[in-house]
Design a protein around this motif. Structure first.
Motif, mmCIF file in Angstrom:
data_model
loop_
_atom_site.group_PDB
_atom_site.id
_atom_site.type_symbol
_atom_site.label_atom_id
_atom_site.label_comp_id
_atom_site.label_asym_id
_atom_site.label_seq_id
_atom_site.Cartn_x
_atom_site.Cartn_y
_atom_site.Cartn_z
ATOM 1 N N LEU A 94 29.601 26.895 -15.120
ATOM 2 C CA LEU A 94 28.470 26.782 -14.203
ATOM 3 C C LEU A 94 27.595 28.019 -14.335
ATOM 4 O O LEU A 94 28.092 29.129 -14.520
ATOM 5 N N ASN A 95 26.287 27.796 -14.229
ATOM 6 C CA ASN A 95 25.316 28.890 -14.245
ATOM 7 C C ASN A 95 24.697 28.989 -12.859
ATOM 8 O O ASN A 95 23.999 28.067 -12.419
ATOM 9 N N THR A 96 24.947 30.085 -12.146
ATOM 10 C CA THR A 96 24.465 30.231 -10.777
ATOM 11 C C THR A 96 22.972 30.578 -10.770
ATOM 12 O O THR A 96 22.427 31.025 -11.784
ATOM 13 N N PRO A 97 22.285 30.379 -9.624
ATOM 14 C CA PRO A 97 20.859 30.703 -9.554
ATOM 15 C C PRO A 97 20.545 32.159 -9.874
ATOM 16 O O PRO A 97 19.437 32.465 -10.345
ATOM 17 N N ASP A 98 21.493 33.085 -9.630
ATOM 18 C CA ASP A 98 21.265 34.488 -9.971
ATOM 19 C C ASP A 98 21.802 34.825 -11.362
ATOM 20 O O ASP A 98 22.065 35.980 -11.673
ATOM 21 N N ASN A 99 21.958 33.779 -12.193
ATOM 22 C CA ASN A 99 22.284 33.912 -13.610
ATOM 23 C C ASN A 99 23.670 34.497 -13.874
ATOM 24 O O ASN A 99 23.874 35.283 -14.797
ATOM 25 N N LYS A 100 24.636 34.072 -13.071
ATOM 26 C CA LYS A 100 26.034 34.394 -13.342
ATOM 27 C C LYS A 100 26.705 33.169 -13.958
ATOM 28 O O LYS A 100 26.333 32.034 -13.654
ATOM 29 N N ILE A 101 27.684 33.397 -14.817
ATOM 30 C CA ILE A 101 28.431 32.310 -15.444
ATOM 31 C C ILE A 101 29.792 32.198 -14.756
ATOM 32 O O ILE A 101 30.531 33.178 -14.678
ATOM 33 N N ILE A 102 30.098 31.012 -14.263
ATOM 34 C CA ILE A 102 31.388 30.747 -13.630
ATOM 35 C C ILE A 102 32.146 29.753 -14.508
ATOM 36 O O ILE A 102 31.651 28.656 -14.775
ATOM 37 N N VAL A 103 33.329 30.145 -14.969
ATOM 38 C CA VAL A 103 34.187 29.252 -15.754
ATOM 39 C C VAL A 103 35.258 28.722 -14.810
ATOM 40 O O VAL A 103 36.135 29.467 -14.366
ATOM 41 N N MET A 104 35.185 27.432 -14.499
ATOM 42 C CA MET A 104 36.093 26.831 -13.524
ATOM 43 C C MET A 104 37.102 25.923 -14.209
ATOM 44 O O MET A 104 36.718 25.093 -15.050
ATOM 45 N N PRO A 105 38.395 26.029 -13.888
ATOM 46 C CA PRO A 105 39.379 25.055 -14.399
ATOM 47 C C PRO A 105 39.018 23.653 -13.912
ATOM 48 O O PRO A 105 38.618 23.475 -12.749
ATOM 49 N N ASN A 106 39.133 22.684 -14.768
ATOM 50 C CA ASN A 106 38.743 21.326 -14.402
ATOM 51 C C ASN A 106 39.576 20.771 -13.256
ATOM 52 O O ASN A 106 39.089 19.953 -12.467
ATOM 53 N N SER A 107 40.827 21.205 -13.154
ATOM 54 C CA SER A 107 41.675 20.696 -12.077
ATOM 55 C C SER A 107 41.155 21.128 -10.709
ATOM 56 O O SER A 107 41.252 20.374 -9.741
ATOM 57 N N SER A 108 40.596 22.336 -10.610
ATOM 58 C CA SER A 108 40.059 22.797 -9.319
ATOM 59 C C SER A 108 38.797 22.028 -8.943
ATOM 60 O O SER A 108 38.469 21.897 -7.760
ATOM 61 N N ILE A 109 38.074 21.519 -9.941
ATOM 62 C CA ILE A 109 36.874 20.718 -9.663
ATOM 63 C C ILE A 109 37.264 19.333 -9.163
ATOM 64 O O ILE A 109 36.723 18.840 -8.165
ATOM 65 N N MET A 110 38.221 18.696 -9.835
ATOM 66 C CA MET A 110 38.592 17.323 -9.496
ATOM 67 C C MET A 110 39.509 17.237 -8.287
ATOM 68 O O MET A 110 39.753 16.147 -7.769
ATOM 69 N N SER A 111 40.047 18.360 -7.825
ATOM 70 C CA SER A 111 40.978 18.322 -6.700
ATOM 71 C C SER A 111 40.274 18.251 -5.355
ATOM 72 O O SER A 111 40.927 18.077 -4.326
ATOM 73 N N GLY A 112 38.953 18.398 -5.327
ATOM 74 C CA GLY A 112 38.217 18.350 -4.065
ATOM 75 C C GLY A 112 36.925 17.557 -4.202
ATOM 76 O O GLY A 112 36.690 16.876 -5.200
ATOM 77 N N ALA A 113 36.097 17.657 -3.162
ATOM 78 C CA ALA A 113 34.817 16.938 -3.167
ATOM 79 C C ALA A 113 33.837 17.598 -4.133
ATOM 80 O O ALA A 113 33.814 18.814 -4.284
ATOM 81 N N ILE A 114 33.037 16.770 -4.802
ATOM 82 C CA ILE A 114 31.995 17.237 -5.711
ATOM 83 C C ILE A 114 30.654 16.811 -5.143
ATOM 84 O O ILE A 114 30.419 15.622 -4.903
ATOM 85 N N VAL A 115 29.782 17.763 -4.910
ATOM 86 C CA VAL A 115 28.433 17.475 -4.412
ATOM 87 C C VAL A 115 27.456 17.650 -5.574
ATOM 88 O O VAL A 115 27.320 18.747 -6.111
ATOM 89 N N ASN A 116 26.811 16.559 -5.952
ATOM 90 C CA ASN A 116 25.840 16.594 -7.052
ATOM 91 C C ASN A 116 24.436 16.539 -6.445
ATOM 92 O O ASN A 116 24.024 15.519 -5.889
ATOM 93 N N TYR A 117 23.695 17.650 -6.567
ATOM 94 C CA TYR A 117 22.360 17.730 -5.988
ATOM 95 C C TYR A 117 21.279 17.189 -6.918
ATOM 96 O O TYR A 117 20.125 17.056 -6.505
ATOM 97 N N SER A 118 21.635 16.877 -8.154
ATOM 98 C CA SER A 118 20.623 16.510 -9.156
ATOM 99 C C SER A 118 20.650 15.047 -9.559
ATOM 100 O O SER A 118 19.739 14.596 -10.248
ATOM 101 N N ARG A 119 21.663 14.302 -9.156
ATOM 102 C CA ARG A 119 21.806 12.928 -9.672
ATOM 103 C C ARG A 119 20.652 12.032 -9.210
ATOM 104 O O ARG A 119 20.101 11.267 -9.994
ATOM 105 N N GLU A 120 20.303 12.103 -7.923
ATOM 106 C CA GLU A 120 19.228 11.261 -7.402
ATOM 107 C C GLU A 120 17.870 11.906 -7.663
ATOM 108 O O GLU A 120 17.741 13.129 -7.696
ATOM 109 N N LYS A 121 16.849 11.077 -7.806
ATOM 110 C CA LYS A 121 15.509 11.579 -8.130
ATOM 111 C C LYS A 121 14.810 12.183 -6.918
ATOM 112 O O LYS A 121 13.875 12.972 -7.068
#
Length: 273
Positions: free
Chosen positions: A146-173
């Protein structure tokens, strides 16, 4: 020579039986090999049709091939009379040991496959997951960047992403901007509402449909709170949000409508000594 001939004559039935078993085992092995290759190719084609990353399809195809191949060998050995129970027990124990040793990695791999198959987000989407938020830069088998708005790079294990809710702010127009504007209890509510509407009507980036909402939401401790909820295109969300906040403050000041600070009324009662 005569002894060999006599032995062959006496054991011809047994030899025929073993020959047939060997031929059947060979047939099972050859058919199993073809079946393993077919299952592997079918798995890869299935992933390709769903536009899944080629590396994932190849990896899963190899796993299917290995499983079918092992099953084929066990069936062939069983056909010639070899006891396969011990082999199965050894393979089971080895598989359990490997699974326990690679538990975290396998969990991340499985989650990565699910992300690629289910596609809850894609590269470039702004998401919030696992307590972190940012634009998806890269989706890999074991982790997601992930690239944060202040230009930091976050490397997240996929299991931590799929283990909770995912909010996608870009999918809808389109997205709705939710603002809460507090004004003084002395303010004229009708006038305040008209001022807020005039600010929204002057903003060209707001969508006509769905229509915006301006309404009194709460009689709070220190203020009367209005909710202001216009709709915009997703790409215009933050620029419009910032401009609306500024323009609303300016419009309220121009019309002498106060935005109160949090306050508390203290009542003093004098008592006789």
């Amino acid at each position: 020579m005569e002894a060999i001939t006599n032995w062959l004559s006496e054991n011809s039935g047994l030899l025929t039986h073993y020959a047939i078993q060997f031929v059947l085992a060979l047939i099972v092995f050859l058919v199993g090999m073809r079946l393993a290759k077919w299952c592997s190719k079918l798995t890869e084609k299935g992933f390709a049709k769903r536009k899944v990353d080629k590396a994932v399809g190849s990896f899963c195809g190899n796993i299917i091939y290995a499983l079918v191949f092992i099953a084929t060998i066990l069936m062939a050995l069983s056909q010639v009379g070899v006891e396969t129970t011990s082999f199965i027990a050894i393979l089971g124990a080895a598989g359990l040991a490997v699974g326990l040793a690679l538990q975290g990695s396998l969990s991340n791999f499985a989650s990565g496959v699910l992300i690629i198959i289910l596609r809850p987000f894609k590269s470039g989407d702004y998401i919030e997951a696992g307590g972190k938020a940012g634009s998806v830069r890269k989706i890999e088998i074991f982790s997601t960047e992930l690239n944060t708005p202040d230009n930091k790079i976050i490397v997240m294990p996929n299991s931590s992403i799929m283990s909770g809710a995912i909010v996608n702010y870009s999918r809808e127009k389109t997205r709705r901007i939710d603002l809460v504007i507090g004004v003084s209890y002395d303010a004229d509510l009708k006038k305040t509402k008209e001022v807020l509407k005039s600010v929204l009507d002057a903003e060209s980036r707001l969508l006509k449909e769905p229509a915006y909402t301006v309404a009194v939401n709460e009689l709070a401790d220190s203020s009367v709170n209005f909710v202001v909820r216009p709709w915009v295109n997703t790409v215009d969300y933050w620029p419009t949000y910032f401009d609306l906040m500024e323009n609303i403050k300016i419009a309220l000041d121009d019309n002498d409508i106060g935005i109160p600070y949090p306050q508390m009324d203290v009542h003093l009662h004098k008592t006789s000594e």
